[in-house]
Design an enzyme around this catalytic site. Sequence first.
Site, PDB file in Angstrom:
ATOM      1  N   SER A 196      -8.844  19.444 -43.880  1.00 48.77           N
ATOM      2  CA  SER A 196      -8.793  18.334 -44.816  1.00 48.77           C
ATOM      3  C   SER A 196      -9.847  17.288 -44.448  1.00 48.77           C
ATOM      4  O   SER A 196     -11.031  17.602 -44.399  1.00 48.77           O
ATOM      5  CB  SER A 196      -7.378  17.735 -44.862  1.00 48.77           C
ATOM      6  OG  SER A 196      -7.229  16.844 -45.944  1.00 48.77           O
ATOM      7  N   GLU A 248     -11.472  24.406 -50.160  1.00 49.26           N
ATOM      8  CA  GLU A 248     -10.089  24.116 -50.541  1.00 49.26           C
ATOM      9  C   GLU A 248     -10.056  22.685 -51.052  1.00 49.26           C
ATOM     10  O   GLU A 248     -10.896  21.857 -50.691  1.00 49.26           O
ATOM     11  CB  GLU A 248      -9.130  24.325 -49.371  1.00 49.26           C
ATOM     12  CG  GLU A 248      -9.404  23.488 -48.132  1.00 49.26           C
ATOM     13  CD  GLU A 248      -8.710  22.130 -48.131  1.00 49.26           C
ATOM     14  OE1 GLU A 248      -7.851  21.907 -48.994  1.00 49.26           O
ATOM     15  OE2 GLU A 248      -9.048  21.300 -47.273  1.00 49.26           O
ATOM     16  N   HIS A 264      -4.234  23.170 -47.730  1.00 47.44           N
ATOM     17  CA  HIS A 264      -3.032  22.355 -47.873  1.00 47.44           C
ATOM     18  C   HIS A 264      -1.837  23.213 -48.298  1.00 47.44           C
ATOM     19  O   HIS A 264      -1.420  23.235 -49.453  1.00 47.44           O
ATOM     20  CB  HIS A 264      -3.269  21.241 -48.888  1.00 47.44           C
ATOM     21  CG  HIS A 264      -4.196  20.173 -48.387  1.00 47.44           C
ATOM     22  ND1 HIS A 264      -5.557  20.339 -48.376  1.00 47.44           N
ATOM     23  CD2 HIS A 264      -3.954  18.946 -47.877  1.00 47.44           C
ATOM     24  CE1 HIS A 264      -6.119  19.234 -47.886  1.00 47.44           C
ATOM     25  NE2 HIS A 264      -5.167  18.380 -47.577  1.00 47.44           N
TER      26      HIS A 264
END
Length: 304
Positions: free
Chosen positions: A116, A205, A275
């Site tokens: 992330s 992602e 995630h």
Amino acid sequence: MSRLPQSRSKVQKLEPDDVVALVSPASWSDESWLAESIATIESWGFRARVGRHATDRLGYLAGGDRERAADLNAAIRDPEVRAILCLRGGCGSLRLLADVDTDALRADPKPLIGFSDITALHQVWRRAGVPSVHGAVAGTRMDTVRQLLVGERGEPVRSDRGQFGADLTTTGTAFGPLYGGNLDMLARSVGVVDNDLEGHVLLLETHREVGLGMVDRALTQLLLSGALARVLGVAVGTLEGFEEYQDREWTVLDVLRDRLGSLGVPVLAGLPLGHLENPVSVPLGVECELDADAGALAVAPLTA
């Protein structure tokens, strides 16, 4: 797998009683998560060393920029530390890019673990020529991190046809070092770090924050900057929050097909990366084989 080269990594595999540093370069975590992370690291036979400022709080940040950078650099410079675990993402990693001691990292290579917002720091590791780990010590698949750290070759990561976004998968194979992470963080680093991904397989992602426009802008920025001009393939992880979302009859899948289609390379989607409640962890900066036809991403070991 016969064409898959061995890892070009220079990091050492971890041995029992080696030290793993726990740091917070982005947002803060609650005490229960810190305790759980320490327990997991110690259950693997390693020693957990918590950064001096790992529990600091400054708004949504884990303390000030200077303190968070100091913890990260202390872990890099400590010869006993053999891996660095970021306790969480959130926000703040981008602020530290100019402060990381890359000379010390090159002199004593050690992997960084996170995803992330930590994608910003993965780019520093890539620039230093040191592999890292896209993932987390969380969920039922957390042992994939341990396997990577001790030098094991994990099983190929397989596409889940039931995962939202898996329909993006095309055909073909690609070979090259795997690199990428969170789409927004990759785009925001354009002009900040050298992110030319020539000859790489790109990992992406993302999660929904402000709608499809965010995905469109981020991909367009990467495309116009030339960062994606010569990528060899694209591995797509989770697209969290977009499952039921549409904007004027388009979904995030339409945006991704429109933008990624111009690359003309194999795309493998539906991978359990990013995630998720139970994410798989994979090395970045080492060779991989993306096989869209077989629905599998095989990555070389993290360690030499």
